[in-house]
Design a protein around this motif. Structure first.
Motif, PDB file in Angstrom:
ATOM      1  N   MET A  12       0.840  -1.193   0.000  1.00 37.54           N
ATOM      2  CA  MET A  12       0.000   0.000   0.000  1.00 37.54           C
ATOM      3  C   MET A  12       0.880   1.250   0.000  1.00 37.54           C
ATOM      4  N   LEU A  13       0.383   2.305  -0.613  1.00 38.36           N
ATOM      5  CA  LEU A  13       1.140   3.549  -0.736  1.00 38.36           C
ATOM      6  C   LEU A  13       1.590   4.084   0.622  1.00 38.36           C
ATOM      7  N   VAL A  14       0.683   4.095   1.572  1.00 37.78           N
ATOM      8  CA  VAL A  14       0.988   4.643   2.892  1.00 37.78           C
ATOM      9  C   VAL A  14       2.136   3.884   3.546  1.00 37.78           C
ATOM     10  N   ASP A  15       2.108   2.570   3.445  1.00 32.98           N
ATOM     11  CA  ASP A  15       3.144   1.760   4.085  1.00 32.98           C
ATOM     12  C   ASP A  15       4.512   2.006   3.455  1.00 32.98           C
ATOM     13  N   LEU A  16       4.557   2.053   2.133  1.00 35.77           N
ATOM     14  CA  LEU A  16       5.838   2.258   1.456  1.00 35.77           C
ATOM     15  C   LEU A  16       6.375   3.666   1.688  1.00 35.77           C
ATOM     16  N   MET A  17       5.462   4.637   1.809  1.00 32.32           N
ATOM     17  CA  MET A  17       5.885   6.016   2.074  1.00 32.32           C
ATOM     18  C   MET A  17       6.574   6.110   3.441  1.00 32.32           C
ATOM     19  N   ALA A  32      -4.729   8.693   7.134  1.00 33.54           N
ATOM     20  CA  ALA A  32      -3.452   7.986   7.059  1.00 33.54           C
ATOM     21  C   ALA A  32      -2.594   8.522   5.918  1.00 33.54           C
ATOM     22  N   MET A  33      -3.239   8.842   4.805  1.00 31.07           N
ATOM     23  CA  MET A  33      -2.495   9.380   3.667  1.00 31.07           C
ATOM     24  C   MET A  33      -1.952  10.772   3.973  1.00 31.07           C
ATOM     25  N   LEU A  34      -2.782  11.588   4.591  1.00 36.47           N
ATOM     26  CA  LEU A  34      -2.332  12.937   4.947  1.00 36.47           C
ATOM     27  C   LEU A  34      -1.165  12.872   5.924  1.00 36.47           C
ATOM     28  N   ALA A  35      -1.239  11.956   6.883  1.00 35.63           N
ATOM     29  CA  ALA A  35      -0.152  11.812   7.856  1.00 35.63           C
ATOM     30  C   ALA A  35       1.137  11.370   7.171  1.00 35.63           C
ATOM     31  N   ALA A  36       1.014  10.432   6.224  1.00 33.60           N
ATOM     32  CA  ALA A  36       2.191   9.933   5.508  1.00 33.60           C
ATOM     33  C   ALA A  36       2.852  11.041   4.702  1.00 33.60           C
ATOM     34  N   LEU A  37       2.021  11.875   4.110  1.00 32.30           N
ATOM     35  CA  LEU A  37       2.556  12.990   3.319  1.00 32.30           C
ATOM     36  C   LEU A  37       3.172  14.062   4.211  1.00 32.30           C
ATOM     37  N   LYS A  38       2.479  14.432   5.271  1.00 29.32           N
ATOM     38  CA  LYS A  38       2.983  15.478   6.163  1.00 29.32           C
ATOM     39  C   LYS A  38       4.299  15.066   6.826  1.00 29.32           C
ATOM     40  N   ASN A  39       4.467  13.777   7.048  1.00 29.40           N
ATOM     41  CA  ASN A  39       5.718  13.292   7.635  1.00 29.40           C
ATOM     42  C   ASN A  39       6.912  13.523   6.700  1.00 29.40           C
ATOM     43  N   ARG A  40       6.619  13.737   5.405  1.00 29.99           N
ATOM     44  CA  ARG A  40       7.688  13.966   4.430  1.00 29.99           C
ATOM     45  C   ARG A  40       7.720  15.418   3.944  1.00 29.99           C
ATOM     46  N   LEU A  46      13.120  17.947  -4.257  1.00 29.01           N
ATOM     47  CA  LEU A  46      12.303  17.153  -5.167  1.00 29.01           C
ATOM     48  C   LEU A  46      11.164  16.475  -4.412  1.00 29.01           C
ATOM     49  N   VAL A  47      11.482  15.883  -3.271  1.00 26.31           N
ATOM     50  CA  VAL A  47      10.454  15.225  -2.462  1.00 26.31           C
ATOM     51  C   VAL A  47       9.459  16.256  -1.934  1.00 26.31           C
ATOM     52  N   ARG A  48       9.948  17.353  -1.400  1.00 29.97           N
ATOM     53  CA  ARG A  48       9.057  18.373  -0.829  1.00 29.97           C
ATOM     54  C   ARG A  48       8.080  18.901  -1.873  1.00 29.97           C
ATOM     55  N   GLU A  49       8.570  19.106  -3.075  1.00 31.04           N
ATOM     56  CA  GLU A  49       7.700  19.634  -4.147  1.00 31.04           C
ATOM     57  C   GLU A  49       6.555  18.683  -4.455  1.00 31.04           C
ATOM     58  N   HIS A  50       6.868  17.403  -4.584  1.00 32.54           N
ATOM     59  CA  HIS A  50       5.829  16.435  -4.937  1.00 32.54           C
ATOM     60  C   HIS A  50       4.889  16.163  -3.767  1.00 32.54           C
ATOM     61  N   VAL A  51       5.411  16.236  -2.557  1.00 31.22           N
ATOM     62  CA  VAL A  51       4.554  16.097  -1.382  1.00 31.22           C
ATOM     63  C   VAL A  51       3.589  17.273  -1.298  1.00 31.22           C
ATOM     64  N   ALA A  52       4.080  18.479  -1.543  1.00 32.87           N
ATOM     65  CA  ALA A  52       3.217  19.667  -1.510  1.00 32.87           C
ATOM     66  C   ALA A  52       2.126  19.554  -2.556  1.00 32.87           C
ATOM     67  N   TRP A  53       2.491  19.075  -3.737  1.00 30.26           N
ATOM     68  CA  TRP A  53       1.492  18.882  -4.795  1.00 30.26           C
ATOM     69  C   TRP A  53       0.441  17.864  -4.355  1.00 30.26           C
TER      70      TRP A  53
END
Length: 363
Positions: free
Chosen positions: A282-287, A332-340, A347-354
């Protein structure tokens, strides 16, 4: 060696190849002159994108004897890679995963051991057996690792025909296999090509999410999801991100849609069996994988080549695309993204913000 000796050796080589796990072994000469104009046109259109290595060796890619002086024949091989546990309805299962927005879809070939290692080792074993029979001879082993026109050579050797998606197709094995080559100075008898069997079918062209197959037999790699998630080092173009869906490493759509892949064969090697649950991740787990976890879990895998930074980039795009359905604003998805969101990599920050913006959240 006499022609009769070489003919007998060719038959023995093919038998040895099957013993080493190759489904088929064929032989061709080195003349690819008929492919040169098309290759130069593809480069001129810029379809290779950032893959500068496609152009850096010039026409050596289409001239094997210039790439490896002394080469007169190519021993071309194919090896199936579907995991041994693959069920007959694997294509339907892959389509179902794509329709599950929280799922992380990884290309089938990358779920097990790195194919470069597997094929290279077995081609080297084949070369060793040949040398034991003939004495020292000139050779070089390749598997997607140098300027070699693998599909063109395999097609000329008779391993199949080039499909409209540009991959090799075989009537009894579809396209779910790897190719490898052994360049040699042994003047073995050449095999003859097979005929093409795509007919009027457009399944691979029509199914491509980004319409990267711009015409039959012509691929604009810059739009291909495999290129975007693996080869592209920088930012994924904004207009293409929504089209990637939940594909985080490669894309199999043109292959799963191909009617010939109902005949695709499972591998007899455990090297290509799924590791770390990558067929159900799952996306959340791999993130949540740290860089240490990423390196540990991708040891011996082709996935490791993109590194942890691009891994997170791809996962962020998948998480952002999940907002298009019922998972919009999923905690869960929002938490996974905010953690990054404060990751050291721009590069990571840009795609996470998007991705967060797709969920209606400002980073």
């Amino acid at each position: 060696m006499t022609p009769a000796d070489l003919a007998a050796l060719a038959l023995t080589i093919k038998a040895w190849g099957r013993e080493l796990g190759f489904d088929e072994v064929r032989i061709t000469d080195v003349d690819l002159a008929h492919r040169e104009a098309g290759f130069l046109d593809w480069l001129a259109k810029g379809y290779h994108g950032e893959m500068d290595y496609m152009a850096s060796h010039g026409l050596k890619r289409a001239r094997p004897a210039e790439l490896v002086p002394g080469t007169v024949r190519i021993i071309s091989v194919r090896m199936p890679y579907l995991p041994s546990t693959t069920s007959p309805d694997w294509r339907e299962q892959e389509e179902a995963r794509l329709a599950e927005p929280g799922a992380a879809v990884i290309s089938l070939y990358a779920r097990g051991r790195d194919y470069h290692k597997v094929l290279r080792a077995r081609l080297q074993q084949l070369a060793t057996r040949i040398g034991n029979e003939t004495g020292p001879f000139g050779y070089r082993v390749f598997t997607d690792s140098a300027p070699v026109m693998e599909v063109a050579l395999a097609e000329k050797a008779g391993l199949g025909w080039r499909g409209k998606h540009t991959l090799l197709l075989h009537r009894e094995a579809g396209s779910m296999f790897f190719l490898g080559e052994l360049f040699t100075d042994l003047a073995l008898p050449s095999d003859i090509p097979t005929t093409a069997h795509c007919g009027q079918c457009r399944s691979c062209i029509d199914v491509c999410p980004t319409q990267a197959i711009v015409a039959p037999y012509e691929l604009d790699a810059r739009r291909c999801i495999s290129y975007l998630t693996i080869e592209l080092k920088g930012s994924i173009p904004l207009e293409l991100r929504p089209l990637i869906g939940n594909r985080v490493y490669g894309c199999d759509d043109c292959q799963t849609a191909c009617p010939w892949n109902k005949f695709a064969q499972a591998s007899g090697l455990d090297d290509f069996d799924v590791r770390h649950g990558l067929d159900s991740a799952m996306l959340v787990d791999l993130m949540g994988w740290s860089e240490e976890q990423f390196l540990r879990n991708t040891e011996g895998s082709a996935i490791r080549r993109i590194g942890h930074e691009r891994w997170l980039r791809n996962l962020a795009v998948g998480l952002g695309n999940a907002a298009a359905g019922i998972l919009c604003g999923d905690a869960a998805m929002l938490a996974a993204l905010k953690n990054r969101s404060s990751h050291p990599s721009e590069l990571v920050r840009e795609h996470v913000a998007w991705a967060l913006m797709q969920h209606g959240v400002l980073a």
